[in-house]
Design a protein around this motif. Structure first.
Motif, PDB file in Angstrom:
ATOM      1  N   VAL A  20      -8.403 -12.840   5.754  1.00 50.85           N
ATOM      2  CA  VAL A  20      -8.156 -11.561   5.075  1.00 50.85           C
ATOM      3  C   VAL A  20      -8.082 -10.440   6.104  1.00 50.85           C
ATOM      4  CG1 VAL A  20      -9.159  -9.826   3.523  1.00 50.85           C
ATOM      5  CG2 VAL A  20      -9.146 -12.245   2.857  1.00 50.85           C
ATOM      6  N   CYS A  24      -4.502  -8.228   6.578  1.00 48.84           N
ATOM      7  CA  CYS A  24      -4.433  -6.875   6.015  1.00 48.84           C
ATOM      8  C   CYS A  24      -4.089  -5.844   7.092  1.00 48.84           C
ATOM      9  CB  CYS A  24      -5.748  -6.515   5.349  1.00 48.84           C
ATOM     10  SG  CYS A  24      -5.989  -7.416   3.809  1.00 48.84           S
ATOM     11  N   ASP A  78      -7.537  -7.100  -0.050  1.00 44.03           N
ATOM     12  CA  ASP A  78      -6.450  -8.042   0.222  1.00 44.03           C
ATOM     13  C   ASP A  78      -5.594  -8.268  -1.013  1.00 44.03           C
ATOM     14  OD1 ASP A  78      -5.063 -10.119   1.726  1.00 44.03           O
ATOM     15  OD2 ASP A  78      -6.215 -11.572   0.560  1.00 44.03           O
TER      16      ASP A  78
END
Length: 174
Positions: A20, A24, A78
């Motif tokens: 994640v 991101c 996310d």
């Protein structure tokens, strides 16, 4: 010192949490701001070398808050899908706790390169280098992570367990 996730069945693994952070492109930095108010500011970042790095002007609210009190929190979302008929969202997020500091020397340059590669990897390397060399008015800040957790909606947990064949536990997850 740090609380355990209350809904621990929704806890992401360390690998999923890192994924994640790597995928991101923005998050929210929260720090202790002026007048004892929390100060939260969205920013671009890179997760590199087990730390969060971002750039900052050398003057302003963010840098004043960090230098006055370096303990910070940083959050990343996310996934956030609204599911109106269920009155909820299906989400995946990460929260980081750590201490922020200004990065100096070779580590500053390496972290700056990591930022540039994340956001401008399609540009010529010579142009990337020119941008880094010319950017003398910015600090690179590192968050030395002391605690990190990822969490996802229970619906994602159920779906993942179903897909992996863990059907006997699906109905007991709440």
């Amino acid at each position: 010192m740090f609380r355990e996730l209350r809904r621990n069945k929704q806890l992401l693994s360390a690998e999923e949490t890192v994924a994640v952070m790597e995928r991101c492109s923005n998050g929210v930095l929260a720090c202790f701001g002026d007048g004892d108010y929390p100060y939260a500011v969205p920013l671009s970042f890179v997760y590199w070398d087990d730390k969060v790095y971002f750039h900052s002007a050398k003057a302003g609210h963010k840098i004043d808050a960090i230098t006055r009190y370096p303990k910070v929190s940083f959050s990343v979302i996310d996934q956030d899908t609204i599911v109106s008929q269920e009155y909820t969202t299906y989400f995946r997020s990460v929260v980081v706790f750590g201490k922020a500091r200004i990065v100096e020397g070779n580590k500053r340059l390496e972290a700056f390169w990591a930022l540039v590669k994340k956001y401008s990897s399609d540009q010529l390397e010579a142009d990337q280098e020119k941008e880094i060399d010319g950017c003398t008015q910015a600090y690179i800040i590192a968050i030395d992570i002391e605690h990190i957790t990822g969490k996802e909606a229970i619906e994602y947990v159920r779906k993942n367990r179903c897909e992996s064949g863990e059907k006997d536990e699906i109905n007991s997850i709440s």
